[in-house]
Scaffold this motif. Structure first.
Motif, PDB file in Angstrom:
ATOM      1  N   TRP A   1     -11.113  10.975  -2.694  1.00 22.11           N
ATOM      2  CA  TRP A   1     -10.899   9.703  -1.994  1.00 22.11           C
ATOM      3  C   TRP A   1     -12.177   8.873  -1.939  1.00 22.11           C
ATOM      4  O   TRP A   1     -13.284   9.409  -1.804  1.00 22.11           O
ATOM      5  CB  TRP A   1     -10.493   9.943  -0.549  1.00 22.11           C
ATOM      6  CG  TRP A   1      -9.175  10.551  -0.268  1.00 22.11           C
ATOM      7  CD1 TRP A   1      -8.910  11.889  -0.077  1.00 22.11           C
ATOM      8  CD2 TRP A   1      -7.938   9.875  -0.072  1.00 22.11           C
ATOM      9  NE1 TRP A   1      -7.585  12.066   0.226  1.00 22.11           N
ATOM     10  CE2 TRP A   1      -6.962  10.846   0.239  1.00 22.11           C
ATOM     11  CE3 TRP A   1      -7.555   8.531  -0.116  1.00 22.11           C
ATOM     12  CZ2 TRP A   1      -5.636  10.522   0.496  1.00 22.11           C
ATOM     13  CZ3 TRP A   1      -6.233   8.205   0.148  1.00 22.11           C
ATOM     14  CH2 TRP A   1      -5.287   9.192   0.442  1.00 22.11           C
TER      15      TRP A   1
ATOM     16  N   VAL B   1     -13.009   5.220   0.505  1.00 26.86           N
ATOM     17  CA  VAL B   1     -12.512   4.208   1.442  1.00 26.86           C
ATOM     18  C   VAL B   1     -13.682   3.276   1.737  1.00 26.86           C
ATOM     19  O   VAL B   1     -14.714   3.728   2.257  1.00 26.86           O
ATOM     20  CB  VAL B   1     -11.995   4.842   2.745  1.00 26.86           C
ATOM     21  CG1 VAL B   1     -11.408   3.765   3.668  1.00 26.86           C
ATOM     22  CG2 VAL B   1     -10.958   5.929   2.465  1.00 26.86           C
TER      23      VAL B   1
ATOM     24  N   VAL C   1      -2.036   6.503   2.832  1.00 29.70           N
ATOM     25  CA  VAL C   1      -2.931   5.890   3.796  1.00 29.70           C
ATOM     26  C   VAL C   1      -2.157   4.820   4.560  1.00 29.70           C
ATOM     27  O   VAL C   1      -1.327   4.107   3.988  1.00 29.70           O
ATOM     28  CB  VAL C   1      -4.179   5.286   3.104  1.00 29.70           C
ATOM     29  CG1 VAL C   1      -3.787   4.290   2.040  1.00 29.70           C
ATOM     30  CG2 VAL C   1      -5.121   4.642   4.116  1.00 29.70           C
TER      31      VAL C   1
ATOM     32  N   VAL D   1      -5.402   9.133   6.574  1.00 33.75           N
ATOM     33  CA  VAL D   1      -5.239   9.445   5.150  1.00 33.75           C
ATOM     34  C   VAL D   1      -4.686  10.860   5.083  1.00 33.75           C
ATOM     35  O   VAL D   1      -5.118  11.751   5.816  1.00 33.75           O
ATOM     36  CB  VAL D   1      -6.552   9.317   4.348  1.00 33.75           C
ATOM     37  CG1 VAL D   1      -7.019   7.871   4.311  1.00 33.75           C
ATOM     38  CG2 VAL D   1      -7.638  10.210   4.899  1.00 33.75           C
TER      39      VAL D   1
ATOM     40  N   VAL E   1      -8.825   1.486  -0.921  1.00 34.74           N
ATOM     41  CA  VAL E   1      -8.653   2.930  -0.811  1.00 34.74           C
ATOM     42  C   VAL E   1      -8.278   3.392  -2.204  1.00 34.74           C
ATOM     43  O   VAL E   1      -7.274   2.938  -2.774  1.00 34.74           O
ATOM     44  CB  VAL E   1      -7.565   3.312   0.209  1.00 34.74           C
ATOM     45  CG1 VAL E   1      -7.419   4.826   0.287  1.00 34.74           C
ATOM     46  CG2 VAL E   1      -7.885   2.730   1.582  1.00 34.74           C
TER      47      VAL E   1
END
Length: 289
Positions: free
Chosen positions: A252, A254, A135, A282, A149
């Motif tokens: 993931w 975020v 990222v 990402v 993240v």
């Protein structure tokens, strides 16, 4: 961490060790285990073309084929005593513009909370076992902000947190400007029992410049990097899931949290809001077979 919740209950935004609060500016700490009994001689490599990515090139809300939303302020502020309400696809809190993802925390009341923000998740749309995860981002400034993240297990193969693990690729708190953190959590290794595996480093202008954060996850280890410099290494000891639950798919997350047991440890500066977490991309690069 006071509240430990199962992933099936949408458990904490980040679960980093409270002892990190005492770290001194400008230092780097490596606490990962350096011993491995799992094929440590293998040299792992990764594909050079991403197999999954979001470059955030499409204006508007994030791509719904890749991202969903955690919504609300559940379980005592997501288990961390956080003060924000996570909204569902509200352009005030999340937008893609000029090739960048913007997650904005606002000082506004919603459902009994004094702030709103966004938490994106790729669960069911981007789930991965091993690979290089990268990222490029700029963290917000301001006391009380807590961007991250990170990755959680998609199916909780070994049970609720921390049994099934957690990987923190980037974590930052606004009261400790320019200090960034990389961590993993497992049943044997987590802050609640004083065995956390984490590393931190002060970098140049984390809010004013983009920096690249990544982890390389293989069957033998998880290694963490900031701007391509290795900061963190956690080896698979070969002792089973209590130490190494990282043989299952993860996804993931975020997000930008406000306050909480760590982000709000030194209070919240009302002048910090609106605060925006900016992400350039990402990317996931597959582990070569």
């Amino acid at each position: 961490m006071k509240n430990i919740l199962s992933n099936t209950l949408l458990y904490p935004a980040t679960l980093l060790c409270a002892t990190l609060f005492a770290c001194q500016s400008g230092t780097t700490e490596q606490t990962a285990n350096e011993t491995s009994t799992v094929d440590s001689t293998t040299s792992y490599t990764f594909n050079t073309t991403p197999s999954w990515s979001d470059e955030f090139d499409q204006e508007g809300l994030p791509d719904t084929s890749k991202w969903s939303y955690d919504v609300g302020s559940k379980y005592d502020g997501w288990g961390n005593q956080e003060l924000q309400y996570y909204t569902d696809a509200d352009p005030k809190n999340v937008q893609v513009k000029d090739g960048l993802l913007h997650i904005t925390a606002l000082a506004e009341q919603k459902e009994g909370k004094d702030y709103t923000s966004t938490r994106l998740v790729s669960k069911g749309k981007g789930d991965f076992l091993y690979g290089r995860f990268e990222v490029r981002a700029k963290v917000p400034k301001g006391r009380g902000t807590w961007p991250a993240v990170w990755m959680l297990p998609t199916e909780d193969k070994y049970g609720g947190w921390p049994e099934s693990g957690e990987i923190d690729i980037l974590e930052h708190v606004g009261f400790d400007q320019d200090m960034v953190h990389i961590s993993v959590h497992t049943k044997d290794y987590h802050h609640s029992i004083g065995t956390q595996k984490t590393a931190f480093k002060k970098i140049d202008d984390a809010s004013g410049q983009f920096h690249t954060y990544r982890i390389d996850w293989t069957p033998a280890s998880i290694k963490g990097f900031v701007d391509n410099v290795e900061l963190f290494s956690f080896a698979n000891e070969g002792t089973g899931s209590k130490a190494w639950p990282f043989d299952q798919k993860f996804h993931w997350l975020v997000n930008l949290a406000v306050g909480g047991f760590w982000g709000g440890e030194k209070g919240i500066d009302p002048k910090a809001f609106p605060a925006t977490f900016v992400v350039d991309y990402v990317r996931v690069y597959d582990l070569k077979k």
